[in-house]
Structures are given as structure tokens and as C-alpha cells.
Design a protein around this motif. Structure first.
Motif, mmCIF file in Angstrom:
data_model
loop_
_atom_site.group_PDB
_atom_site.id
_atom_site.type_symbol
_atom_site.label_atom_id
_atom_site.label_comp_id
_atom_site.label_asym_id
_atom_site.label_seq_id
_atom_site.Cartn_x
_atom_site.Cartn_y
_atom_site.Cartn_z
ATOM 1 N N ILE A 1 -15.273 -10.153 -39.449
ATOM 2 C CA ILE A 1 -15.499 -10.652 -40.801
ATOM 3 C C ILE A 1 -14.903 -12.046 -40.935
ATOM 4 O O ILE A 1 -14.104 -12.486 -40.099
ATOM 5 C CB ILE A 1 -14.906 -9.721 -41.882
ATOM 6 C CG1 ILE A 1 -13.380 -9.617 -41.764
ATOM 7 C CG2 ILE A 1 -15.539 -8.338 -41.793
ATOM 8 C CD1 ILE A 1 -12.728 -8.760 -42.841
ATOM 9 N N CYS B 1 -18.434 -5.741 -54.362
ATOM 10 C CA CYS B 1 -18.997 -5.518 -53.032
ATOM 11 C C CYS B 1 -20.509 -5.691 -53.088
ATOM 12 O O CYS B 1 -21.170 -5.072 -53.920
ATOM 13 C CB CYS B 1 -18.706 -4.098 -52.549
ATOM 14 S SG CYS B 1 -16.966 -3.725 -52.290
ATOM 15 N N ASP C 1 -24.414 -5.282 -51.857
ATOM 16 C CA ASP C 1 -25.335 -4.406 -51.131
ATOM 17 C C ASP C 1 -26.735 -4.943 -51.365
ATOM 18 O O ASP C 1 -27.542 -4.354 -52.086
ATOM 19 C CB ASP C 1 -25.199 -2.961 -51.615
ATOM 20 C CG ASP C 1 -26.163 -2.019 -50.897
ATOM 21 O OD1 ASP C 1 -26.736 -2.422 -49.867
ATOM 22 O OD2 ASP C 1 -26.349 -0.888 -51.384
ATOM 23 N N GLN D 1 -23.735 -9.969 -45.986
ATOM 24 C CA GLN D 1 -23.145 -9.375 -47.179
ATOM 25 C C GLN D 1 -21.693 -9.813 -47.355
ATOM 26 O O GLN D 1 -20.953 -9.982 -46.385
ATOM 27 C CB GLN D 1 -23.248 -7.856 -47.103
ATOM 28 C CG GLN D 1 -24.690 -7.356 -47.004
ATOM 29 C CD GLN D 1 -25.522 -7.773 -48.202
ATOM 30 O OE1 GLN D 1 -25.417 -7.192 -49.272
ATOM 31 N NE2 GLN D 1 -26.353 -8.791 -48.030
ATOM 32 N N ARG D 2 -21.288 -9.946 -48.627
ATOM 33 C CA ARG D 2 -19.974 -10.483 -48.954
ATOM 34 C C ARG D 2 -19.238 -9.588 -49.948
ATOM 35 O O ARG D 2 -19.838 -8.771 -50.627
ATOM 36 C CB ARG D 2 -20.137 -11.874 -49.578
ATOM 37 C CG ARG D 2 -20.840 -12.892 -48.706
ATOM 38 C CD ARG D 2 -21.468 -14.013 -49.507
ATOM 39 N NE ARG D 2 -22.531 -13.528 -50.396
ATOM 40 C CZ ARG D 2 -23.307 -14.315 -51.132
ATOM 41 N NH1 ARG D 2 -23.147 -15.618 -51.094
ATOM 42 N NH2 ARG D 2 -24.230 -13.795 -51.910
ATOM 43 N N MET D 3 -17.936 -9.787 -50.027
ATOM 44 C CA MET D 3 -17.139 -9.350 -51.166
ATOM 45 C C MET D 3 -16.723 -10.598 -51.931
ATOM 46 O O MET D 3 -16.438 -11.632 -51.339
ATOM 47 C CB MET D 3 -15.895 -8.577 -50.729
ATOM 48 C CG MET D 3 -16.143 -7.141 -50.382
ATOM 49 S SD MET D 3 -14.613 -6.153 -50.359
ATOM 50 C CE MET D 3 -13.714 -6.912 -49.016
ATOM 51 N N ASN E 1 -19.372 -10.381 -44.113
ATOM 52 C CA ASN E 1 -19.671 -9.479 -42.999
ATOM 53 C C ASN E 1 -20.292 -10.284 -41.855
ATOM 54 O O ASN E 1 -21.368 -10.852 -42.005
ATOM 55 C CB ASN E 1 -20.626 -8.388 -43.483
ATOM 56 C CG ASN E 1 -21.053 -7.437 -42.371
ATOM 57 O OD1 ASN E 1 -20.705 -7.611 -41.210
ATOM 58 N ND2 ASN E 1 -21.824 -6.423 -42.739
ATOM 59 N N GLU F 1 -23.950 -3.236 -46.022
ATOM 60 C CA GLU F 1 -23.171 -3.384 -47.250
ATOM 61 C C GLU F 1 -21.670 -3.219 -47.068
ATOM 62 O O GLU F 1 -21.195 -2.505 -46.190
ATOM 63 C CB GLU F 1 -23.644 -2.362 -48.290
ATOM 64 C CG GLU F 1 -23.304 -0.920 -47.968
ATOM 65 C CD GLU F 1 -23.851 0.050 -48.997
ATOM 66 O OE1 GLU F 1 -23.115 0.356 -49.958
ATOM 67 O OE2 GLU F 1 -25.000 0.493 -48.840
ATOM 68 N N TRP F 2 -20.952 -3.909 -47.951
ATOM 69 C CA TRP F 2 -19.540 -3.625 -48.195
ATOM 70 C C TRP F 2 -19.455 -2.461 -49.184
ATOM 71 O O TRP F 2 -20.332 -2.303 -50.036
ATOM 72 C CB TRP F 2 -18.851 -4.832 -48.809
ATOM 73 C CG TRP F 2 -18.577 -5.957 -47.870
ATOM 74 C CD1 TRP F 2 -19.370 -7.041 -47.639
ATOM 75 C CD2 TRP F 2 -17.425 -6.121 -47.047
ATOM 76 N NE1 TRP F 2 -18.777 -7.878 -46.720
ATOM 77 C CE2 TRP F 2 -17.584 -7.330 -46.341
ATOM 78 C CE3 TRP F 2 -16.269 -5.364 -46.836
ATOM 79 C CZ2 TRP F 2 -16.617 -7.805 -45.443
ATOM 80 C CZ3 TRP F 2 -15.311 -5.826 -45.942
ATOM 81 C CH2 TRP F 2 -15.495 -7.029 -45.255
ATOM 82 N N ALA G 1 -11.333 -1.663 -47.763
ATOM 83 C CA ALA G 1 -12.778 -1.712 -47.979
ATOM 84 C C ALA G 1 -13.494 -1.223 -46.728
ATOM 85 O O ALA G 1 -12.900 -1.133 -45.644
ATOM 86 C CB ALA G 1 -13.226 -3.125 -48.328
ATOM 87 N N ASN G 2 -14.771 -0.918 -46.878
ATOM 88 C CA ASN G 2 -15.589 -0.412 -45.777
ATOM 89 C C ASN G 2 -16.766 -1.330 -45.492
ATOM 90 O O ASN G 2 -17.331 -1.930 -46.410
ATOM 91 C CB ASN G 2 -16.154 0.972 -46.113
ATOM 92 C CG ASN G 2 -15.077 2.014 -46.344
ATOM 93 O OD1 ASN G 2 -14.106 2.078 -45.597
ATOM 94 N ND2 ASN G 2 -15.245 2.827 -47.380
ATOM 95 N N ILE G 3 -17.152 -1.418 -44.228
ATOM 96 C CA ILE G 3 -18.488 -1.851 -43.842
ATOM 97 C C ILE G 3 -19.235 -0.552 -43.553
ATOM 98 O O ILE G 3 -18.870 0.193 -42.640
ATOM 99 C CB ILE G 3 -18.470 -2.746 -42.589
ATOM 100 C CG1 ILE G 3 -17.688 -4.045 -42.854
ATOM 101 C CG2 ILE G 3 -19.895 -3.057 -42.141
ATOM 102 C CD1 ILE G 3 -18.388 -5.050 -43.744
#
Length: 466
Positions: free
Chosen positions: A56, A383, A385, A395-397, A412, A430-431, A445-447
Motif C-alpha cells: 500500500i 473506505c 469500493d 482503491q483508497r482510504m 491499494n 476494496e478497502w 483495516a482490510n483489503i
């Protein structure tokens, strides 16, 4: 006397609300004047302290530690399930935080094995895992299955008493055909579409909270003052719901499910002016367990929604993330707005009003926000998606900051060539599951795919004040 868990939850809720009102009231004016909302802060490639891979991008000075990759062995002997989604910190003790994580799996090939407990449905492959992390040493400690036999566990929410509500994003059940998976016939033994309360230890048998409704659930948020629970629905035609329990703190005792009517607004899926505010009233759903429209030969997932519409309920566009803080309930409409790129809403339970905080002008700015959480340093974490390809919009946060700017938090950049058993370009995945430690120092957080969790830390004040 309040238990330690109740005290923790209330303290964290109050801390998490810091700066939110200032952050988001400022936002409306800035966007209305046409000012740019994106910060010029640069994200740079960052090496994972677990694998050494640059997975990331983060702001300068931030670092992260990955954990719980799909198929990694867990402390209970199971392999880590795939499809990491919603997540929440449910407890803290001497710096050790406990997190419950959803797994949005549709499979009907058998339930996850769970020590000391039983699956809800022996053929449903989703569920939750419990993780522990030492915030002082920055070390992941353990993981285990905490609920099994559920389906498409998407998001959820933390209760004031230290448990997790996990929500099924489906109404499939016995004899159902899954439209998400090329019309595959599902061999479930039980009907799905429920919310379950998860004990992090995993020793409690799963019990569906049927009074909270059977629909395509997403997230859940508590108003700790009243005990009312707010629920979102992830469909192109979505309702915003609340559950009023008969007994505060005992959701299994039942209660009333209600749908929101935004007065004078039948449909809020299109453009809404920044700062627009509306009155809200509520209507009780007569049959909260009715998953599909009565009388149809083909299921449509609209049983609860259509009851709400007949009573005056307002239509939203794919309601997903939902979080409480600073006396409000914040939620997003993932595909809402003129650009179909997302809207951020705030509902105020005291004044019974709904306010438009932010509408994305385009996917290059904010690409379909999904999970969200309140940031203890001010504002919200969003997050993405999105529905674009990997090369166009990784994809970003984002942090919707105290100054009313969209500050990038993470990007990501997962591209694997066999590492951890995966090959492919996952930048468009997605985050999910953003949630902070109670001290505000660690963001988890998750990927979702290929599936792993990260713990991120760094100079947070530089983002809020920068």
C-alpha cells in the motif's frame, strides 16, 4: 455500576466524536464555494513490516503491519477465511485490543470449524474471526473463529457492552438460487438475512436477531444514549432503518423495526445540495422477517423495503457504512449523488434531522465510499469500493478531515507474483473494516481480496492539521 467494557465503549465513542462536528460543518461551505476538497498530501510506497512487500501507499512517516492473510493458519488450528470485510474493536485491556472481523463468503460447502461453539448453518461458509493486537509493542498476537455457519457477513457494528453485531448481506436460504454467483443453487439448511450478536470468545451459539429484520444488511450503529440501533441496507433501492429494543442492552428480547421517511423526499439517490437538511419521521415495519415481496414466484429481496415504501419510507442508493459519534449517526450512500460516486449523510437523533455532508463530484475524487468510521483525531475515515478497473482507480482510504478536506490516507497497490500464494493485480479491490484502537494510535483495516488485515500507525495530527 458500569462494567469495564461499557466504560470503554462510552469513552471511545466520546473520543471518536472529537472534531467531527467542526470537520463536517466546515465541509459544506467549502464545497459549495467550489473549493478543492483534496489535500495535496502525497502518498508514497510503504513496505509491510510482516512480508517486506510494498502493498500500500501511505503518507510519509506512516507504517503498517499485515496479518491474517487468507489461508494463513490461525491460533485455533483453522485457516484464515477469505473475503475480509467489516470490522470493529470491541475491547481493550492493558494495551491489548480485541477486534472482530467479518468474512463476506457466499459458499455453501460447509461451515467454518469453531472450537467450543456450533455453526448456525452447517453448510454456510461465512462467519467472523476474533483478532488480538498489542498496541504497545505493535504486534499481532492471535486469531480464531468466533461465529460460523452464516452467509455474506458484510459489515456490522460494536455494541456498548463489548460484543459485535455481524450482518448478513443476503436473504438466501433453503432452496435459494444465488444471483450473485451465476444463479448457483444454494444448499443451505437454514434461511439467512439476519443480524447476529458475536461474543468475541466464540463460545456462544449463533442466534439470529429476527426482530431486527431480514433484508440485505450492511452496517449497524448504536445511539448509546437511547439504546436505539441504526441499520443500513445495501441495495440499489435501500432504506435507512432503526431498531428500538424492548430492553436496552438485550437485543434478543425483541423490539420494533422502523424505516426512515425523510419528509418531502421520496427518493434521495440523485443530487442533493451540500448542507441540505431535512426532517425525519419513522414508520414501524409490520413484518420484519418478510424477505421477499409477498406473492412473487421469484425472490426480489424487497420484502422489508417495500413495506417501508408503502408507509412513506425514503429511497436511498446503496446504504453501506454506518457509525455513531458526536451525538450523530453517520452513514454513506455508496452510489448516491449526481456522479453516482457516493454521498455522506449525518442523522441527528435529538433533532430528528438528516443533513447532506458531502457528495462526491466524481470517482477520481471519492470513488464510492463503503465502510466508514469516526476518526478520534477529527472527521471520518472512508473506505472506497469502486466499480472501475484496476488501472484506472486503485482503491483508497480517505480522511474527511477537520478542515473539510478529503485527505488521502492509503492507496491499494497490491500486485502479487506468487507471494503468500496469490498471483494478480488487486489494486481495484476494496478497502473495508476501518476501525481505530481506543487510544487513536492504530487504524485497523482490510483489503478484502486477496484478504488481509493491516494495522497502520503514524503522525495522525499531521494529517488533521496539514
Amino acid at each position: 455500576m458500569k462494567s469495564r467494557r461499557e466504560f470503554l465503549s462510552e469513552t471511545f465513542s466520546s473520543a471518536s466524536g472529537f472534531g467531527v462536528a467542526a470537520a463536517l460543518s466546515a465541509l459544506g461551505g467549502r464545497v459549495a464555494l467550489g473549493d478543492a476538497t483534496r489535500s495535496k498530501l502525497k502518498l508514497v510506497p510503504a513496505k509491510d513490516e510482516t512480508t517486506g512487500l510494498e502493498l500500500i501507499h501511505l503518507p510519509e512517516g506512516f507504517r503498517y503491519i499485515s496479518y491474517g492473510w487468507t489461508r494463513d493458519p490461525m491460533s485455533d488450528g483453522n485457516m484464515t477465511p477469505a473475503a475480509h470485510d467489516g470490522m470493529g474493536v470491541v475491547d481493550e485491556s492493558d494495551g491489548i485490543v480485541t477486534i472482530v472481523r467479518n468474512h463476506e463468503i457466499s459458499d455453501d460447502r460447509g461451515a467454518l470449524s469453531i472450537k467450543g461453539g456450533r455453526p448456525f448453518d452447517r453448510l454456510a461458509g461465512a462467519g467472523c474471526t476474533t483478532l488480538k493486537f498489542d498496541t504497545r509493542d505493535g504486534q499481532w498476537l492471535e486469531s480464531r473463529v468466533s461465529i460460523s455457519g452464516t452467509s455474506r457477513n458484510c459489515a456490522g457494528g460494536v455494541t456498548p457492552w463489548g460484543t459485535w453485531l455481524t450482518a448478513e448481506e443476503t436473504v438466501l436460504g433453503i432452496g435459494s438460487v444465488d444471483n450473485y454467483e451465476t444463479n448457483a443453487e444454494r444448499a443451505f439448511e437454514k434461511n439467512h438475512g439476519w443480524i447476529f450478536e458475536v461474543d468475541p470468545s466464540g463460545v456462544e451459539d449463533p442466534v439470529p436477531l429476527k426482530a431486527m429484520g431480514r433484508f440485505v444488511h450492511e452496517a449497524v450503529a448504536f445511539d448509546r444514549k437511547s439504546g436505539i440501533v441504526y441499520e443500513t441496507e445495501d441495495r440499489g433501492t435501500a432504506g435507512f432503518y432503526r431498531f428500538i429494543p424492548k430492553q436496552n442492552g438485550n437485543l434478543a428480547a425483541g423490539g420494533k423495526l422502523q424505516v426512515a421517511e425523510v419528509v418531502g423526499q421520496d427518493d434521495l439517490r440523485g443530487h442533493v445540495e451540500q448542507g441540505a437538511q431535512f426532517d425525519v419521521r419513522w414508520h414501524t415495519i409490520p413484518e420484519p422477517t418478510l424477505a421477499n415481496t409477498r406473492g412473487l414466484t421469484e425472490p426480489d429481496e424487497l420484502g422489508v423495503f417495500k413495506q417501508g415504501k408503502s408507509l412513506g419510507g425514503t429511497t436511498f442508493a446503496r446504504l453501506e457504512g454506518c457509525w455513531s459519534g458526536n451525538g450523530g449517526i453517520y452513514f454513506d450512500a455508496t452510489s448516491g449523488g449526481e456522479a453516482s460516486a457516493g454521498q455522506i449523510w449525518k442523522y441527528d437523533p435529538e433533532s430528528e434531522t438528516l443533513t447532506m455532508l458531502f457528495e462526491s463530484p466524481g470517482k477520481e475524487t471519492l470513488n464510492m465510499p463503503d465502510n466508514l468510521c469516526v476518526n478520534p483525531h477529527g472527521g471520518l475515515v472512508l473506505c472506497e469500493d469502486g466499480d472501475y478497473g484496476d488501472d484506472e482507480y486503485p482503491q483508497r482510504m480517505h480522511l474527511l478531515s477537520q478542515e473539510g478536506a478529503l485527505v488521502p490516507l492509503a492507496l491499494n497497490d497490491v500486485r502479487l507474483k506468487g507471494e503468500k500464494g496469490f498471483k494478480g493485480d488487486y489494486r481495484g479491490r476494496e478497502w473495508a473494516g476501518a476501525t481505530f484502537s481506543p487510544d487513536g494510535e492504530w487504524l485497523f483495516a482490510n483489503i478484502q481480496t486477496p484478504g488481509f488485515t493491516v494495522a497502520i500507525t503514524g503522525p495522525w495530527e499531521s494529517l488533521v492539521n496539514g
